[in-house]
Scaffold this active site. Structure first.
Site, PDB file in Angstrom:
ATOM      1  N   ASP A  47       0.811  -1.224   0.000  1.00 31.29           N
ATOM      2  CA  ASP A  47       0.000   0.000   0.000  1.00 31.29           C
ATOM      3  C   ASP A  47       0.847   1.279   0.000  1.00 31.29           C
ATOM      4  O   ASP A  47       0.654   2.180   0.847  1.00 31.29           O
ATOM      5  CB  ASP A  47      -0.906   0.030   1.246  1.00 31.29           C
ATOM      6  CG  ASP A  47      -1.742  -1.236   1.407  1.00 31.29           C
ATOM      7  OD1 ASP A  47      -2.188  -1.772   0.387  1.00 31.29           O
ATOM      8  OD2 ASP A  47      -1.945  -1.659   2.560  1.00 31.29           O
TER       9      ASP A  47
ATOM     10  N   GLU B  92     -11.743  -0.400  -2.270  1.00 31.27           N
ATOM     11  CA  GLU B  92     -10.878   0.166  -1.237  1.00 31.27           C
ATOM     12  C   GLU B  92      -9.792   1.014  -1.887  1.00 31.27           C
ATOM     13  O   GLU B  92      -9.730   1.137  -3.103  1.00 31.27           O
ATOM     14  CB  GLU B  92     -10.226  -0.989  -0.452  1.00 31.27           C
ATOM     15  CG  GLU B  92      -9.504  -1.968  -1.384  1.00 31.27           C
ATOM     16  CD  GLU B  92      -9.050  -3.239  -0.718  1.00 31.27           C
ATOM     17  OE1 GLU B  92      -9.311  -3.420   0.481  1.00 31.27           O
ATOM     18  OE2 GLU B  92      -8.423  -4.063  -1.402  1.00 31.27           O
TER      19      GLU B  92
HETATM   20  O1  FUB Z   1      -3.253  -3.725   3.082  1.00 31.97           O
HETATM   21  C1  FUB Z   1      -4.510  -4.093   3.574  1.00 31.97           C
HETATM   22  C2  FUB Z   1      -5.533  -3.716   2.560  1.00 31.97           C
HETATM   23  O2  FUB Z   1      -5.300  -4.415   1.358  1.00 31.97           O
HETATM   24  C3  FUB Z   1      -5.474  -2.269   2.174  1.00 31.97           C
HETATM   25  O3  FUB Z   1      -5.972  -1.440   3.130  1.00 31.97           O
HETATM   26  C4  FUB Z   1      -6.183  -2.358   0.898  1.00 31.97           C
HETATM   27  O4  FUB Z   1      -6.147  -1.217   0.105  1.00 31.97           O
HETATM   28  C5  FUB Z   1      -5.523  -3.556   0.272  1.00 31.97           C
HETATM   29  O5  FUB Z   1      -4.295  -3.244  -0.313  1.00 31.97           O
END
Ligand code: FUB
Length: 439
Positions: free
Chosen positions: A35, A207
């Site tokens: 991320d 997300e």
């Molecule tokens: O890294 C955990 C989660 O997986 C992140 O918050 C999302 O964006 C995905 O990459």
């Protein structure tokens, strides 16, 4: 714990800065970095990734799950040499967080009026799911002091903050859709109403939103599950809180099975870069990911050209450093394999099996003095012969060796400045190369 006590704890617990040299993808070795949010502070790139570790948490279906206990910050001036400034925030240090949740997911950090605001998701100790917290520092690498409470009115993950040219800030996050809201001047509270931003976009937002501004236009970029896994997509608007119009794909889904992708875009020294992640060092568990960088180009109308992931990455690599041909620019016939499948952090090797197999590595910097020698770390049970092209071409004999050996040969021609190099197998005997270097 008081804020002052947390500050002292954070300051004492920072390990000495470590320098990691790559220039290729993935950019950080020896640990996972997921991320990645990249920001330019004080003339350098700072990368704020989340930190995957081998799983200690199971999902509700019993499978191994994301395990993310803390955050490191990394900085670089040249996108090749990265300084790991150590841990800037631990799950135990978050006053409102569940201290053993391993849920420190994707963060962001922005600067306003001389202070650095680090936004991070964490599971709440109160048990109402994920909150988003803010930790504040005077410096981009911390120490960061977390606020006593998460941002009120926000339930969700993956915060991103855009500070506009007029100083107003906006926060974007994933929680029951993609949401955005003005931030108050103190950068710690929402101001005004939350806006749902994903509703006009094609279905499949999950997300990881990342917003930025370029040439007066606002970009909302996000992982998009249009099929089974995450591609990176984007939308544009004339306003920071939309409505945003879907424009296209920035990066297609990974063909090799990392379900997530999470990214940021940043302009540095006149070029735009996409930071994203892939499970390079964890081929069988896609919740252990590693940050990568590739260049991004914009069209005249502001739309973004699709980025094809590379292993070569964007960093300038010196011929006198350890050069990993397995991070090639192009490949023909040769195979890339892990050096040691019991320890993926040992990286990769290039396997040349038949005459003609070759790899090219672009923009190798030989500097102003032509090297006298080339050293190769090779394994070649039957020995063989390879050709190196770097302006001129020369052939080298490789002795028979069952185990890895380093052999040094005289360079038969002069080579200076930047060159695209090619290594080709001449003999019909298998040769593996871990790395080469020039002295
Ligand atoms: O890294 C955990 C989660 O997986 C992140 O918050 C999302 O964006 C995905 O990459």
């Amino acid at each position: 714990m008081t804020s002052a006590a947390v500050l002292i704890l954070a300051a004492c617990s920072q390990s000495p800065d470590e320098v990691i040299l790559t220039g290729t993808n993935p950019i950080i070795t020896g640990q996972f970095t997921a991320d990645p949010t990249a920001r330019v502070f004080e003339g350098k790139i700072y990368m704020y990734p989340s930190h995957d570790i081998p799983s200690v948490i199971t999902h509700h279906d019993g499978s191994a799950w994301f395990s993310m206990p803390d955050y490191h910050v990394f900085s670089s001036e040249d996108l090749t040499s990265w300084t790991d400034h150590g841990v800037i925030l631990r799950q135990e240090d978050v006053p409102w967080g569940k201290p053993d949740a391993y849920a420190m997911w994707a963060p962001d950090c922005v600067q306003k009026d001389g202070k650095y605001y680090f936004y991070f998701p964490d599971a709440t100790a109160a048990g109402w799911g994920f909150g988003i917290g803010v930790a504040v520092s005077d410096k981009p690498a911390g120490p960061f002091v977390p606020q006593e409470k998460p941002i009120q009115g926000v339930a969700g993950i993956d915060p991103c903050v855009l500070v506009d040219d007029d100083g107003k800030a906006y926060i974007y996050w994933s929680g029951m859709g993609l949401r955005g809201c003005r931030l108050a001047d103190n950068m710690l509270e929402l101001e005004g109403d939350q806006v749902r931003l994903d509703e006009p976009l094609p279905e499949g937002f999950k997300e990881g939103p990342f917003a930025f501004k370029r040439n007066g236009r606002y970009y909302l970029t996000y992982p998009w599950v249009r099929k089974d896994t995450e591609a990176l997509a984007y939308a544009m608007s004339d306003n920071p809180l939309g409505p945003f119009e879907y424009k296209g794909i920035i990066m297609k889904e990974s063909p090799t099975g990392c379900w997530t992708n999470h990214h940021s875009l940043v302009e540095y020294k006149g070029e735009w870069y996409l930071f994203y992640h892939h499970n390079d060092y964890s081929p069988h568990f896609d919740k252990n990911r590693s940050a990568r960088i590739d260049r991004v180009c914009f069209n005249y109308d502001g739309t973004i050209q699709e980025v094809v992931p590379t292993l070569r990455g964007v960093g300038s690599v010196k011929a006198t450093s350890i050069v990993h041909l397995d991070r090639y620019s192009s490949i023909d016939g040769a195979r890339i394999e892990y050096v040691d499948t019991a320890d993926y952090f040992k990286g990769w090797k290039t396997v040349f099996a038949k005459a003609g197999d070759n790899v090219s590595f672009n923009e190798l910097d030989f500097g102003r003095k032509s090297p006298k020698d080339i050293t190769l770390c090779v394994k070649a049970p039957e020995g063989g012969r390879i050709a190196l092209t770097a302006g001129n071409t020369a052939e080298f004999n490789i002795p028979s060796c069952e185990e890895w050996i380093e052999i040094t040969c005289r360079m038969p021609f002069k080579v200076k400045n930047m060159h695209n190099i090619k290594v080709r197998l001449v003999s019909d005997t298998e040769i593996e190369i871990d790395w080469i270097t020039f002295k």
